[in-house]
Design an enzyme around this catalytic site. Structure first.
Site, PDB file in Angstrom:
ATOM      1  N   ASN A  52      11.265  36.677  -0.567  1.00  0.00           N
ATOM      2  CA  ASN A  52       9.751  37.403  -0.713  1.00  0.00           C
ATOM      3  C   ASN A  52       9.686  37.557  -2.289  1.00  0.00           C
ATOM      4  O   ASN A  52      10.435  37.753  -3.142  1.00  0.00           O
ATOM      5  CB  ASN A  52      10.095  38.629  -0.238  1.00  0.00           C
ATOM      6  CG  ASN A  52       8.716  39.409   0.230  1.00  0.00           C
ATOM      7  OD1 ASN A  52       7.995  39.868  -0.900  1.00  0.00           O
ATOM      8  ND2 ASN A  52       8.291  39.538   1.405  1.00  0.00           N
ATOM      9  N   GLN A  53       8.422  37.323  -2.592  1.00  0.00           N
ATOM     10  CA  GLN A  53       7.917  37.100  -4.022  1.00  0.00           C
ATOM     11  C   GLN A  53       7.620  38.540  -4.417  1.00  0.00           C
ATOM     12  O   GLN A  53       6.970  38.536  -5.624  1.00  0.00           O
ATOM     13  CB  GLN A  53       6.931  36.219  -4.174  1.00  0.00           C
ATOM     14  CG  GLN A  53       7.417  34.824  -3.897  1.00  0.00           C
ATOM     15  CD  GLN A  53       6.398  33.709  -3.689  1.00  0.00           C
ATOM     16  OE1 GLN A  53       5.249  33.880  -3.178  1.00  0.00           O
ATOM     17  NE2 GLN A  53       6.732  32.624  -4.192  1.00  0.00           N
TER      18      GLN A  53
END
Length: 165
Positions: free
Chosen positions: A40-41
């Site tokens: 997840n960024q």
């Protein structure tokens, strides 16, 4: 199927912007941490915006950064049924009481929906009387935008809300 419960909100009293996801994924629920999936960024984007390494930081340090920068993090759904982590698998969702955002953070200027599933609740957040934005999802399932393109979109909203650097 077991009913899943969301994580406790992180709503600093001084928050100027709230980022709302839809509902935590399996990795986040297991860890009891927002955006815990390693691909997840979310933390990568915040690291770039704020110039500090939150990707490799312990979760308490990440939460401290949210407080220092005036950013609240929560989800639009309080509970749901879901197999896996995909938003498309969310069933029988119960909404969170988003009015708590204004109660706990009276200086809130804006809400940003992290992805399309969260943005489906924009009518509820518009009722709060603050600016409302839709951001590209930080989820690893949303790979059609590059990290650089997502970062540009997030930067605009963060600058406007005053949670930049």
């Amino acid at each position: 199927m077991t009913r899943l419960e969301c994580l406790a909100p992180i709503i600093p009293a001084e928050a100027r912007l709230a980022v709302l996801g839809s509902f935590p994924g399996e990795a986040s629920l297991r860890a009891q941490q927002y955006y815990a999936h390693p691909r997840n960024q979310f933390w990568r984007i915040l690291s770039a915006l704020w110039g500090e390494d939150l990707v490799h930081a312990a979760y308490p340090r990440r939460v401290d950064a949210l407080h220092r920068h005036g950013l609240a993090v929560w989800d639009v759904y309080a509970s749901c049924h879901r197999q896996g982590s995909l938003d498309s698998a969310i069933r029988q969702a119960e909404p969170n009481d988003l009015n708590r955002l204004l109660e706990l953070a009276p200086g809130l200027r804006a809400v940003a929906h992290n992805g399309a599933a969260s943005a489906r609740e924009m009518s509820r957040t518009r009722a709060l009387g603050v600016a409302v934005h839709r951001l590209p999802s930080t989820s690893p399932a949303h790979a059609s935008w590059s990290l650089a393109r997502k970062l540009d979109a997030w930067r605009v909203v963060f600058e406007e809300a005053g949670v930049w650097a």
